[in-house]
Design an enzyme around this catalytic site. Sequence first.
Site, PDB file in Angstrom:
ATOM      1  N   LYS A  74       0.805  -1.220   0.000  1.00  0.00           N
ATOM      2  CA  LYS A  74       0.000   0.000   0.000  1.00  0.00           C
ATOM      3  C   LYS A  74       0.839   1.273   0.000  1.00  0.00           C
ATOM      4  O   LYS A  74       0.408   2.307  -0.498  1.00  0.00           O
ATOM      5  CB  LYS A  74      -0.946   0.023   1.218  1.00  0.00           C
ATOM      6  CG  LYS A  74      -2.114  -0.924   1.070  1.00  0.00           C
ATOM      7  CD  LYS A  74      -3.120  -0.709   2.196  1.00  0.00           C
ATOM      8  CE  LYS A  74      -4.300  -1.659   2.069  1.00  0.00           C
ATOM      9  NZ  LYS A  74      -5.197  -1.608   3.225  1.00  0.00           N
TER      10      LYS A  74
ATOM     11  N   LYS B 117      -8.094  -8.948  -6.903  1.00  0.00           N
ATOM     12  CA  LYS B 117      -9.287  -9.211  -6.101  1.00  0.00           C
ATOM     13  C   LYS B 117     -10.362  -8.148  -6.323  1.00  0.00           C
ATOM     14  O   LYS B 117     -10.054  -7.000  -6.629  1.00  0.00           O
ATOM     15  CB  LYS B 117      -8.923  -9.341  -4.618  1.00  0.00           C
ATOM     16  CG  LYS B 117      -8.586  -8.045  -3.905  1.00  0.00           C
ATOM     17  CD  LYS B 117      -8.609  -8.270  -2.392  1.00  0.00           C
ATOM     18  CE  LYS B 117      -8.841  -6.957  -1.670  1.00  0.00           C
ATOM     19  NZ  LYS B 117      -9.238  -7.093  -0.284  1.00  0.00           N
TER      20      LYS B 117
ATOM     21  N   LYS C  74     -13.425  -2.763  -2.885  1.00  0.00           N
ATOM     22  CA  LYS C  74     -14.201  -1.526  -2.790  1.00  0.00           C
ATOM     23  C   LYS C  74     -13.460  -0.378  -3.449  1.00  0.00           C
ATOM     24  O   LYS C  74     -14.058   0.593  -3.875  1.00  0.00           O
ATOM     25  CB  LYS C  74     -14.423  -1.157  -1.326  1.00  0.00           C
ATOM     26  CG  LYS C  74     -15.263  -2.129  -0.554  1.00  0.00           C
ATOM     27  CD  LYS C  74     -15.790  -1.442   0.703  1.00  0.00           C
ATOM     28  CE  LYS C  74     -16.003  -2.410   1.833  1.00  0.00           C
ATOM     29  NZ  LYS C  74     -14.759  -2.642   2.607  1.00  0.00           N
TER      30      LYS C  74
HETATM   31  P1  ADP Z   1     -12.138  -4.259   0.776  1.00  0.00           P
HETATM   32  O1  ADP Z   1     -10.813  -4.888   0.438  1.00  0.00           O
HETATM   33  O2  ADP Z   1     -13.152  -4.495  -0.290  1.00  0.00           O
HETATM   34  O3  ADP Z   1     -12.046  -2.829   1.220  1.00  0.00           O
HETATM   35  P2  ADP Z   1     -12.262  -4.969   3.613  1.00  0.00           P
HETATM   36  O4  ADP Z   1     -10.811  -4.710   3.742  1.00  0.00           O
HETATM   37  O5  ADP Z   1     -13.208  -4.086   4.336  1.00  0.00           O
HETATM   38  O6  ADP Z   1     -12.685  -5.068   2.052  1.00  0.00           O
HETATM   39  O7  ADP Z   1     -12.515  -6.487   4.033  1.00  0.00           O
HETATM   40  C1  ADP Z   1     -13.692  -6.960   4.654  1.00  0.00           C
HETATM   41  C2  ADP Z   1     -13.682  -8.463   4.600  1.00  0.00           C
HETATM   42  O8  ADP Z   1     -13.965  -8.894   3.252  1.00  0.00           O
HETATM   43  C3  ADP Z   1     -12.336  -9.096   4.961  1.00  0.00           C
HETATM   44  O9  ADP Z   1     -12.573 -10.265   5.725  1.00  0.00           O
HETATM   45  C4  ADP Z   1     -11.730  -9.459   3.632  1.00  0.00           C
HETATM   46  O10 ADP Z   1     -10.847 -10.564   3.733  1.00  0.00           O
HETATM   47  C5  ADP Z   1     -12.967  -9.796   2.802  1.00  0.00           C
HETATM   48  N1  ADP Z   1     -12.765  -9.548   1.352  1.00  0.00           N
HETATM   49  C6  ADP Z   1     -12.483  -8.348   0.781  1.00  0.00           C
HETATM   50  N2  ADP Z   1     -12.377  -8.457  -0.561  1.00  0.00           N
HETATM   51  C7  ADP Z   1     -12.589  -9.776  -0.853  1.00  0.00           C
HETATM   52  C8  ADP Z   1     -12.620 -10.545  -2.061  1.00  0.00           C
HETATM   53  N3  ADP Z   1     -12.419  -9.984  -3.254  1.00  0.00           N
HETATM   54  N4  ADP Z   1     -12.865 -11.875  -1.983  1.00  0.00           N
HETATM   55  C9  ADP Z   1     -13.098 -12.464  -0.783  1.00  0.00           C
HETATM   56  N5  ADP Z   1     -13.088 -11.814   0.389  1.00  0.00           N
HETATM   57  C10 ADP Z   1     -12.836 -10.479   0.381  1.00  0.00           C
END
Ligand code: ADP
Length: 328
Positions: free
Chosen positions: A114, A195, A198
Site C-alpha cells: 500500500k 481481487k 471496494k
Molecule cells: P475491501 O478490500 O473491499 O475494502 P475490507 O478490507 O473491508 O474489504 O474487508 C472486509 C472483509 O472482506 C475481509 O474479511 C476481507 O478478507 C474480505 N474480502 C475483501 N475483498 C474480498 C474478495 N475480493 N474476496 C473475498 N473476500 C474479500
Amino acid sequence: NYPVRILSGIQPTGTIHLGNYLGAVKEWIRYQDLHEDVLWSIVDMHAITAPQDPRELRDSVIKITATLLACGIDPSRSILFQQSTVPMHAELAWVLGCMTTMSRLAQQPQFKEKSEKLKDIPLGLFTYPVLQAADILLYKATHVPVGEDQIQHLQLAQHTAQFFNVKYGNTFPMPEPLINQSSGRIKSLREPTKKMSKSSEYKRSRINLVDPPEIILEYLKKSVTDFTSEVTYDPEVRPGVSNLVTIHSILTDRTPQEICNEARGLNTGQYKLQLAEVVIEKLRPIRERYQELLNDPGHLQEVLRSGTERAAEKAMSTWCEVRKKIGF
Ligand code: ADP
Ligand code: NA
C-alpha cells in the site's frame, strides 16, 4: 481455557460487494448461528488510514450497518458496533505499539504494497496492524475470521499478545485465524487476476450487494473471460470464467465441478446470463431488506448505540486489567 469469542471487521469505505459477502459476511452469519459470543466491528479508524470524505464516511457506516443487517447479522445474537465509538481501541493500540518494533511493522507485506505508491506515508498506515491487534486483544477474541491477506497481521497480534503475557502475566488468549478455504478470493470482473475490491476505480469491476438487477446483468454480461467457449474451472489458466464459477458455487453451496457439469453445453455468454439470474435472485431479498432498513435511520442508530454499549462493557474489563498490569 478461554471461552470462544469471535471477532472480525469491515472497513466503511463504500458499500459491501460480492467479494466481501462471499469471502466474509456469509461466514459471519454462520458463526453467529454457531457461537454465543461474536462481535463484528465497522472499522472506521482503519478506514482513515487512507483519505476519507467525512460525509461519505458517515454515510458509509450507516449503509454498511444496513447491509450487514440485511444479510442476516442479528443484533440479538451478535454485537455489531462502530470501532471509533469505543475509545479503548486507540488506548490499547498505544500500549501495544510500545511493545512492537518498527522493523517488525516494516516487514508487513500489506504495508509494503500500500505504501509503495505513496509519496508521503501516513504514520497510521504503518501502525495499522497494531490497531488491528488492539481490536482483537481488547475483546480477548479467540478466533478471527480473516482473508488470507490478513494472516501476517494476525501473526503480529499473536506475537504482541505473547509478549504481553510473558512480561505481565497471562492476559490474552492466542487469537487463531479462521480462514475460509472454500471461498477463496473473489476476483474483479474486469481484471480477474486482481481481487474484487471496494477501492478499484474500474467501472463494472464489482457487484455491490444492493445493485439493481439490470446492473448485475450488465456487469456479468460484460465481465472479462477468454476465447474458449466452454465453462470449465481452472483459476490459473482461465481466471475470468473460474471466478464466475466460484461466485456461483459459493452462492449456491455447491462445488465448482458441480457448477461446470450443470453448465455443460452452454457457452460462456449463455452461462453469464444464467449466472446473472442466480445472483439477482440470491441478492433480491438482501436488497429489499436493505431499502426497508434505510427508511428507518432511527432503528439503525439504535442498533449501533446498543452495539457500542455492549462492546464497551467487554472492552472495559480488559482495559482495566491491562492498566493495572502495566502500572497506570
Ligand atoms: P475491501 O478490500 O473491499 O475494502 P475490507 O478490507 O473491508 O474489504 O474487508 C472486509 C472483509 O472482506 C475481509 O474479511 C476481507 O478478507 C474480505 N474480502 C475483501 N475483498 C474480498 C474478495 N475480493 N474476496 C473475498 N473476500 C474479500
Ligand atoms: Na450467536
